[in-house]
Write an enzyme that holds these catalytic residues in place. Structure first.
Site, PDB file in Angstrom:
ATOM      1  N   CYS A  20      40.431  36.397  34.899  1.00  0.00           N
ATOM      2  CA  CYS A  20      41.410  36.676  35.959  1.00  0.00           C
ATOM      3  C   CYS A  20      41.678  35.372  36.702  1.00  0.00           C
ATOM      4  O   CYS A  20      41.405  34.287  36.168  1.00  0.00           O
ATOM      5  CB  CYS A  20      40.945  37.805  36.880  1.00  0.00           C
ATOM      6  SG  CYS A  20      39.455  37.460  37.836  1.00  0.00           S
ATOM      7  N   ASN A  44      38.088  34.958  39.457  1.00  0.00           N
ATOM      8  CA  ASN A  44      36.782  35.375  38.897  1.00  0.00           C
ATOM      9  C   ASN A  44      35.829  35.877  39.988  1.00  0.00           C
ATOM     10  O   ASN A  44      34.629  35.657  39.925  1.00  0.00           O
ATOM     11  CB  ASN A  44      36.139  34.229  38.090  1.00  0.00           C
ATOM     12  CG  ASN A  44      34.927  34.643  37.268  1.00  0.00           C
ATOM     13  OD1 ASN A  44      34.005  33.858  37.085  1.00  0.00           O
ATOM     14  ND2 ASN A  44      34.906  35.850  36.761  1.00  0.00           N
ATOM     15  N   CYS A  57      36.991  39.193  41.562  1.00  0.00           N
ATOM     16  CA  CYS A  57      37.328  40.625  41.701  1.00  0.00           C
ATOM     17  C   CYS A  57      37.458  41.318  40.338  1.00  0.00           C
ATOM     18  O   CYS A  57      36.558  42.034  39.914  1.00  0.00           O
ATOM     19  CB  CYS A  57      38.630  40.801  42.499  1.00  0.00           C
ATOM     20  SG  CYS A  57      38.571  40.122  44.168  1.00  0.00           S
ATOM     21  N   ARG A  58      38.596  41.112  39.646  1.00  0.00           N
ATOM     22  CA  ARG A  58      38.888  41.912  38.449  1.00  0.00           C
ATOM     23  C   ARG A  58      37.990  41.585  37.262  1.00  0.00           C
ATOM     24  O   ARG A  58      37.389  42.486  36.657  1.00  0.00           O
ATOM     25  CB  ARG A  58      40.368  41.734  38.046  1.00  0.00           C
ATOM     26  CG  ARG A  58      41.343  42.328  39.032  1.00  0.00           C
ATOM     27  CD  ARG A  58      42.752  41.836  38.808  1.00  0.00           C
ATOM     28  NE  ARG A  58      42.872  40.394  39.081  1.00  0.00           N
ATOM     29  CZ  ARG A  58      43.947  39.660  38.863  1.00  0.00           C
ATOM     30  NH1 ARG A  58      45.017  40.229  38.327  1.00  0.00           N
ATOM     31  NH2 ARG A  58      43.973  38.383  39.166  1.00  0.00           N
ATOM     32  N   SER A  59      37.908  40.296  36.889  1.00  0.00           N
ATOM     33  CA  SER A  59      37.147  39.998  35.659  1.00  0.00           C
ATOM     34  C   SER A  59      35.634  40.212  35.811  1.00  0.00           C
ATOM     35  O   SER A  59      34.992  40.648  34.847  1.00  0.00           O
ATOM     36  CB  SER A  59      37.489  38.604  35.101  1.00  0.00           C
ATOM     37  OG  SER A  59      37.152  37.566  35.991  1.00  0.00           O
ATOM     38  N   ASP A 111      45.935  42.937  41.343  1.00  0.00           N
ATOM     39  CA  ASP A 111      44.906  42.138  42.006  1.00  0.00           C
ATOM     40  C   ASP A 111      44.509  42.837  43.303  1.00  0.00           C
ATOM     41  O   ASP A 111      45.333  42.966  44.210  1.00  0.00           O
ATOM     42  CB  ASP A 111      45.473  40.746  42.288  1.00  0.00           C
ATOM     43  CG  ASP A 111      44.382  39.788  42.706  1.00  0.00           C
ATOM     44  OD1 ASP A 111      43.317  40.257  43.161  1.00  0.00           O
ATOM     45  OD2 ASP A 111      44.587  38.577  42.577  1.00  0.00           O
TER      46      ASP A 111
HETATM   47  P1  4NP Z   1      40.692  37.958  41.074  1.00  0.00           P
HETATM   48  O1  4NP Z   1      41.252  38.074  42.564  1.00  0.00           O
HETATM   49  O2  4NP Z   1      41.629  37.045  40.305  1.00  0.00           O
HETATM   50  O3  4NP Z   1      40.749  39.377  40.580  1.00  0.00           O
HETATM   51  O4  4NP Z   1      39.285  37.402  41.202  1.00  0.00           O
HETATM   52  C1  4NP Z   1      41.537  36.953  43.368  1.00  0.00           C
HETATM   53  C2  4NP Z   1      40.536  36.337  44.067  1.00  0.00           C
HETATM   54  C3  4NP Z   1      40.806  35.267  44.883  1.00  0.00           C
HETATM   55  C4  4NP Z   1      42.105  34.809  44.999  1.00  0.00           C
HETATM   56  C5  4NP Z   1      43.102  35.398  44.291  1.00  0.00           C
HETATM   57  C6  4NP Z   1      42.818  36.485  43.472  1.00  0.00           C
HETATM   58  N1  4NP Z   1      42.389  33.728  45.847  1.00  0.00           N
HETATM   59  O5  4NP Z   1      43.560  33.325  45.911  1.00  0.00           O
HETATM   60  O6  4NP Z   1      41.477  33.179  46.492  1.00  0.00           O
END
Ligand code: 4NP
Length: 153
Positions: free
Chosen positions: A7, A10, A12-14, A121
């Site tokens: 993702c 790294n 939340c989703r992955s 997300d």
């Molecule tokens: P992820 O979510 O891609 O599912 O881990 C996010 C976590 C942090 C950010 C964006 C998406 N960020 O911009 O910090």
């Protein structure tokens, strides 16, 4: 067989997809996750992701964020991307056709594609958003597990 979930951050989703799929597969499978950005490198998953996973009996608290490397495209057999923009970033790292063939959109690989290419997300949402994403990931990982086990037998 080595599986990589990807993702953006790294956190939340992955990490959720990693924990869910690892729980579903036998020990001869390796499941890992990475992000396309290094902003959260070294951090544990988002507290909301850890709590949501825990509510469903999955422990992701020991995982740590790391950015994808070109070596990952060599090392892993299947690379599942959580959304289209992540997919495009990962494809741009591929050095040959063999590597490109390993890279897929997660929902498409699960057959949960429909009109939606992206696992939403949840970073900007509340716990409800994390719960929704967990259920989508769990359903999709179940389908990916069935596919992987039939390929691997
Ligand atoms: P992820 O979510 O891609 O599912 O881990 C996010 C976590 C942090 C950010 C964006 C998406 N960020 O911009 O910090």
């Amino acid at each position: 067989m080595k599986i990589l979930m990807v993702c953006l951050g790294n956190i939340c989703r992955s990490p959720l997809a990693e924990g869910i799929l690892r729980n579903m597969l036998p020990d001869n499978f390796t499941v890992d996750s990475v992000g396309t950005i290094s902003l959260h490198e070294g951090e544990h998953p988002d507290q909301r992701a850890i709590k949501t996973a825990k509510n469903h009996g999955t422990d992701i608290s020991g995982q740590k964020s790391r950015p994808i490397t070109v070596q990952d495209l060599q090392n892993f057999d299947h690379i599942y991307c959580m959304d289209l923009s992540v997919y495009e970033d990962v494809i741009s790292l591929a050095q040959n056709e063999e590597q490109r063939k390993k890279i897929a959109l997660f929902l498409e690989a699960a057959g949960n594609y429909g009109e939606n290419t992206d696992v939403p997300d949840p970073y900007w949402s509340g716990m409800k958003g994390f719960e929704k994403v967990f259920l989508l990931l769990e359903d999709s990982c179940g389908k990916i597990k069935t596919k992987l086990l039939s390929q691997n037998s």
